[in-house]
Design an enzyme around this catalytic site. Sequence first.
Site, PDB file in Angstrom:
ATOM      1  N   THR A  81       0.856  -1.184   0.000  1.00  0.00           N
ATOM      2  CA  THR A  81       0.000   0.000   0.000  1.00  0.00           C
ATOM      3  C   THR A  81       0.889   1.229   0.000  1.00  0.00           C
ATOM      4  O   THR A  81       1.952   1.218   0.620  1.00  0.00           O
ATOM      5  CB  THR A  81      -0.867  -0.032   1.277  1.00  0.00           C
ATOM      6  OG1 THR A  81      -1.865  -1.018   1.099  1.00  0.00           O
ATOM      7  CG2 THR A  81      -1.526   1.298   1.557  1.00  0.00           C
ATOM      8  N   VAL A 107     -13.514  -3.932   2.061  1.00  0.00           N
ATOM      9  CA  VAL A 107     -12.864  -2.623   2.006  1.00  0.00           C
ATOM     10  C   VAL A 107     -11.918  -2.520   3.200  1.00  0.00           C
ATOM     11  O   VAL A 107     -12.280  -2.894   4.320  1.00  0.00           O
ATOM     12  CB  VAL A 107     -13.913  -1.480   2.050  1.00  0.00           C
ATOM     13  CG1 VAL A 107     -13.235  -0.120   2.135  1.00  0.00           C
ATOM     14  CG2 VAL A 107     -14.818  -1.539   0.812  1.00  0.00           C
ATOM     15  N   GLY A 108     -10.723  -2.033   2.959  1.00  0.00           N
ATOM     16  CA  GLY A 108      -9.729  -1.912   4.029  1.00  0.00           C
ATOM     17  C   GLY A 108      -9.780  -0.552   4.703  1.00  0.00           C
ATOM     18  O   GLY A 108     -10.752   0.203   4.571  1.00  0.00           O
ATOM     19  N   THR A 114      -0.444   1.838   6.767  1.00  0.00           N
ATOM     20  CA  THR A 114      -0.352   0.592   6.008  1.00  0.00           C
ATOM     21  C   THR A 114      -0.321  -0.574   6.987  1.00  0.00           C
ATOM     22  O   THR A 114       0.341  -0.484   8.025  1.00  0.00           O
ATOM     23  CB  THR A 114       0.901   0.534   5.108  1.00  0.00           C
ATOM     24  OG1 THR A 114       1.022  -0.801   4.575  1.00  0.00           O
ATOM     25  CG2 THR A 114       2.185   0.882   5.855  1.00  0.00           C
ATOM     26  N   GLY A 115      -1.035  -1.620   6.673  1.00  0.00           N
ATOM     27  CA  GLY A 115      -1.061  -2.765   7.576  1.00  0.00           C
ATOM     28  C   GLY A 115      -2.354  -3.532   7.428  1.00  0.00           C
ATOM     29  O   GLY A 115      -3.097  -3.331   6.457  1.00  0.00           O
ATOM     30  N   GLY A 124      -5.728  -4.013   7.507  1.00  0.00           N
ATOM     31  CA  GLY A 124      -6.788  -3.011   7.534  1.00  0.00           C
ATOM     32  C   GLY A 124      -7.876  -3.199   8.575  1.00  0.00           C
ATOM     33  O   GLY A 124      -8.344  -2.243   9.184  1.00  0.00           O
TER      34      GLY A 124
HETATM   35  N1  ASP Z   1      -4.040  -1.482   4.762  1.00  0.00           N
HETATM   36  C1  ASP Z   1      -4.290  -2.199   3.545  1.00  0.00           C
HETATM   37  C2  ASP Z   1      -5.616  -2.892   3.648  1.00  0.00           C
HETATM   38  O1  ASP Z   1      -5.890  -3.510   4.653  1.00  0.00           O
HETATM   39  C3  ASP Z   1      -3.253  -3.207   3.227  1.00  0.00           C
HETATM   40  C4  ASP Z   1      -1.825  -2.702   3.220  1.00  0.00           C
HETATM   41  O2  ASP Z   1      -1.487  -1.780   3.924  1.00  0.00           O
HETATM   42  O3  ASP Z   1      -1.032  -3.268   2.471  1.00  0.00           O
HETATM   43  O4  ASP Z   1      -6.359  -2.853   2.698  1.00  0.00           O
END
Ligand code: ASP
Length: 343
Positions: A210, A239-240, A261-262, A264
Site C-alpha cells: 500500500t 474494504v480496508g 499501512t497494515g 486493515g
Molecule cells: N491497509 C491495507 C488494507 O488492509 C493493506 C496494506 O497496507 O497493504 O487494505
Amino acid sequence: MKKNLYFLLLFMLVNFAALAQTKPDYSKITLVIHGGAGTITRENMTPEKEKAYKEKLNEALETGYAVLKKGGTSLDAVEATIKVMEDSPLFNAGKGAVFTNEGKNEMDAAIMDGKTLKAGSIASVTTIKNPITAARAVMDKSEHVMMIGDGAEKFAKMNGVEIVDPSYFYTETRFNQLQKLKGEEKTKLDHDGGTSSTENIFVEGKKFGTVGAVALDAYGNLAAATSTGGMTNKRYGRVGDAPIIGAGTYADNNSCAVSATGHGEYFIRAVVAHDIASLMKYKGYSVKKAADEVVLKKLVDFGGEGGVIALDKNGNFAMPFNSAGMYRGFIKNDKAEVSIYKD
Ligand code: ASP
C-alpha cells in the site's frame, strides 16, 4: 484628523499581518511517504530488488517535493507522489494491485485536506488507472466524501479521470500469489512473509505495498493520501482502512496528517489515524509520541500489524511500524532519505 491617521495605521497593520500570514514559508516544506509495511527483511531481499524500490521511492519523493518547491499545495504534492507509486508494479496500488479471491483487482484510495478537513475516497474500483485522482475528484467535484464500485467509476469517468481495462492491473507475480493462497481461506498482507512454504511466497514476492504520502506545504497546510489494492485473496466487497477517513487516512492542520499501512481490519477498529491526531490535539502529545503510542502499543496489544507515517504543521514527523520493515522515506531541506528495514 488624528482619528483618520489612527485608522490608516490600523488598516496598514491588519494588512501587514494578513500578508505575513499568507507569505509562503519554504523552510518547513516536508514530504513523507510509505510503500507498505510487512515482513520485509534483508535476508529476503536481493540487491536488485532493493535498488528498484529505493529508486522508485526516491522518484516519488522528488516528484512531490518539486510540486511543493514550486509553491504547489500539499494536496497536489501527495496526489503527484502517489501517482508515481500507483504507476509502478512494485507497490500494491494501481498497476501493482493485488488480486481478490475472485481474481479481480479492487482498489481503495483516499485523500484529505488538513486545512478544510475536506476529504474524498473511493473503494472497490476496478477500472480507474490512478485511484488517488478519483478520490481527489470526489473531494473537489462532489458533495460527498466516499463513493464505491460502479458509482465511483461512473463519477470518475464523467470527471475526466483516466479509465483502463481491468487487464491493465494484471501482473503475473501477483496472480501466482493468489493461486497459492486460494483454498486456504486466508487473506494476506501483500508484503507479509512467514515460515510456512505458502507464506514464503509473500517474502519471495514482496513486490508490493500500500502506498501513502503526507505533506506540509509553504502555506502551512497539511494533506494526507493513501492508495491500495487491499489484501490478497480478500473477499467480494471487502474494504480496508485506506479509504476510511480516520482509520487509514487523516489530516488536520491542528494536529497532523497520517497515512497507514497494515492489516486493515485492525486499523479500522483501532481508528488509527484519528487516534494519533486526537492524542496530539487533546493530550498535547508530539507527533512522534502519538504515533508511537498507537502503532507500538495500542496496535501491538490489539494484534494489528503495520505502520504509519505522520507529519505535523511544523514539519516534525514519525514513521513507526511494528512489522519487520516498512518501505518509507522523507524529503525536507532538499535532502531525501529512504529506508526499508528496522535498523
Ligand atoms: N491497509 C491495507 C488494507 O488492509 C493493506 C496494506 O497496507 O497493504 O487494505
